[in-house]
Design a protein around this motif. Structure first.
Motif, mmCIF file in Angstrom:
data_model
loop_
_atom_site.group_PDB
_atom_site.id
_atom_site.type_symbol
_atom_site.label_atom_id
_atom_site.label_comp_id
_atom_site.label_asym_id
_atom_site.label_seq_id
_atom_site.Cartn_x
_atom_site.Cartn_y
_atom_site.Cartn_z
ATOM 1 N N THR A 35 42.045 42.399 35.696
ATOM 2 C CA THR A 35 40.896 42.783 36.528
ATOM 3 C C THR A 35 40.077 43.877 35.839
ATOM 4 N N ASP A 36 40.656 44.522 34.820
ATOM 5 C CA ASP A 36 39.994 45.726 34.290
ATOM 6 C C ASP A 36 38.765 45.419 33.447
ATOM 7 N N TYR A 37 38.635 44.181 32.966
ATOM 8 C CA TYR A 37 37.395 43.818 32.268
ATOM 9 C C TYR A 37 36.500 42.968 33.171
ATOM 10 N N MET A 175 42.370 49.777 31.176
ATOM 11 C CA MET A 175 43.549 50.152 31.968
ATOM 12 C C MET A 175 44.635 50.868 31.179
ATOM 13 N N ASP A 176 45.002 50.333 30.024
ATOM 14 C CA ASP A 176 46.198 50.844 29.343
ATOM 15 C C ASP A 176 46.007 52.292 28.910
ATOM 16 N N GLN A 177 44.898 52.555 28.249
ATOM 17 C CA GLN A 177 44.638 53.913 27.764
ATOM 18 C C GLN A 177 44.507 54.876 28.942
ATOM 19 N N LYS A 225 44.241 34.267 22.761
ATOM 20 C CA LYS A 225 44.326 33.830 24.164
ATOM 21 C C LYS A 225 43.729 34.872 25.116
ATOM 22 N N TYR A 226 43.986 36.142 24.829
ATOM 23 C CA TYR A 226 43.458 37.204 25.679
ATOM 24 C C TYR A 226 41.921 37.170 25.655
ATOM 25 N N ASN A 227 41.377 37.151 24.438
ATOM 26 C CA ASN A 227 39.915 37.137 24.319
ATOM 27 C C ASN A 227 39.321 35.874 24.962
HETATM 28 C C1 GLA Z 1 46.235 44.168 28.322
HETATM 29 C C2 GLA Z 1 44.902 44.880 28.119
HETATM 30 C C3 GLA Z 1 44.443 45.546 29.417
HETATM 31 C C4 GLA Z 1 44.469 44.578 30.593
HETATM 32 C C5 GLA Z 1 45.801 43.826 30.650
HETATM 33 C C6 GLA Z 1 45.804 42.740 31.688
HETATM 34 O O1 GLA Z 1 47.253 45.093 28.577
HETATM 35 O O2 GLA Z 1 45.011 45.843 27.099
HETATM 36 O O3 GLA Z 1 43.151 46.093 29.231
HETATM 37 O O4 GLA Z 1 43.391 43.687 30.538
HETATM 38 O O5 GLA Z 1 46.144 43.242 29.394
HETATM 39 O O6 GLA Z 1 45.684 43.276 32.961
#
Ligand code: GLA
Length: 390
Positions: A35-37, A175-177, A225-227
């Motif tokens: 959801t963060d992007y 989100m992670d940072q 896959k993420y992108n």
């Molecule tokens: C990874 C990304 C985060 C977020 C998650 C999924 O961890 O780095 O920004 O998009 O995936 O929620």
């Protein structure tokens, strides 16, 4: 981890004593995935597993890196005047990227001396617990402490995201940072990624724990896959914008999505967008459940999140599904879901303490039967963000 362990390792490699010691956590995400992007909410927490560093100034103008986790890579040496991304520099790129972009802030001169950096982490790499953000935020505290400069924590967070997006090539959200840098002991970070407003929610688990279940199936976010998921959400948004005035999927709720989703016109894109919209609404409800200390409801929302990631977002796979579905069947499990990007990595379960042993036993048996891997389990504390250790 003991400082003396870091000191001994450091001295072995650099033949001098370390002067400073640091720790930067990893993170779990309780709910609010992918959801963060999309301008939505996330609900992560920093954890006590993370990355340690022992550091000293070096006599040259170079950064010297050594990781006790990858001793075969040996010492990686880069000049402070040439910090460009190099694939063969592997994990050091996360730190190099931070040195590169933090140096470009207007009120900061170039670093005046080099550093010897010895890293040792207890966070499983590529497992969805943000080992990369842990290293980026570690670089943030190393830079501010060793060069005695002040940098706003939010700028460090945003620089970490910039490193992922522009230096490493993963189009990740914030989100992670944010979770790693802003995390606080026994509190989760409820963040609106649209406005960057956040609240810290006390996590009061009483006789329960959050158990991390690792698939031990490595995944690599750079592999595309993420992108791809992010691009699918952007395409769905563009199509929705023909019929509704929104800047991000996070601005829709179930009702408005229902009314406008016809405009997307593609089954896969509808599923991706539906996940982004409903997961955001679910995360808001999960925040309310946590405020009311309603862990039963929180657990059900975790389960719903996994279902949505499994069927609509399609980022789980047999490994994560086996862990989570088996956890759901066990007594004393209030909820379970994958955490992080998916495609392998880790899941989390909210479990009564006296049910943990059974959970581990049953999940291990089912997982080893269904896949080629064995799972690992960790029970971590919710911890503070990066700190200098004395
Ligand atoms: C990874 C990304 C985060 C977020 C998650 C999924 O961890 O780095 O920004 O998009 O995936 O929620």
């Amino acid at each position: 981890m003991d400082i003396s362990e870091l000191q001994v390792g450091f001295k072995d490699v650099y033949d001098t004593d370390a002067t400073n010691f640091f720790f930067s956590p990893g993170r779990i995400n309780l709910i609010g995935e992918h959801t963060d992007y999309n301008g939505g909410h996330v609900f992560p927490a920093a954890i006590s597993l993370g990355t340690y560093a022992a550091v000293s100034p070096s006599k040259d103008n170079e950064l010297h890196f050594f990781s006790a986790n990858y001793p075969k890579n040996g010492e990686v040496v880069v000049s402070l005047t040439n910090l460009e991304y190099k694939k063969e520099d592997s994990w050091t790129n996360y730190l190099k990227g931070m040195f590169t972009f933090l140096d470009q802030t207007p009120d900061q001169d170039a670093y005046s001396f080099g550093l010897n950096i010895y890293i040792k982490g207890n966070l499983p790499a590529a497992s969805g617990l943000s080992s990369s953000a842990s290293m980026e935020m570690l670089a943030g505290i190393i830079i501010t402490s060793m060069y005695d400069i002040e940098i706003d924590p939010l700028e460090i967070v945003q620089t970490g995201k910039q490193v992922e997006n522009e230096y490493i090539g993963v189009n990740s959200g914030i989100m992670d940072q944010f979770a790693v840098e802003m995390g606080k002991k026994n509190q989760a970070v409820f963040l609106d990624t649209n406005t960057l407003e956040y609240k810290l929610f006390p996590i009061n688990l009483e006789d329960m724990s959050i158990v991390i279940m690792n698939t031990n199936k490595p995944r690599n976010l750079v592999d595309g896959k993420y992108n791809e998921r992010r691009a699918e959400c952007e395409e769905a948004l563009t199509r929705l914008q023909d019929v509704v005035n929104i800047e991000s999927l996070g601005e829709l709720d179930e009702k408005s999505f229902d009314e406008y989703c016809y405009a997307i016109g593609d089954e896969t894109l509808i599923k991706r967008a539906r996940h982004a919209v409903i997961e955001n609404q679910r995360t808001i409800r999960a925040g309310e459940a946590m405020t009311n200390n309603d862990l039963q409801q929180f657990g059900r929302l975790m389960n719903a999140s996994h279902i949505s990631l499994e069927y609509d977002y399609e980022v789980t796979g047999i490994e994560l599904d086996t862990l989570v579905h088996t956890a759901w069947q066990q007594d004393g499990v209030l909820g379970a879901r994958m955490t992080g990007a998916g495609f392998g990595g880790c899941a989390i379960a909210l479990v009564e303490n006296d049910a943990i042993d059974n959970l581990k036993k049953e999940v291990t048996a089912a997982y080893e039967k269904a896949t080629d891997f064995s799972p690992s389990f960790y029970i971590t504390e919710i911890s503070d963000g990066p700190i200098e250790l004395f």
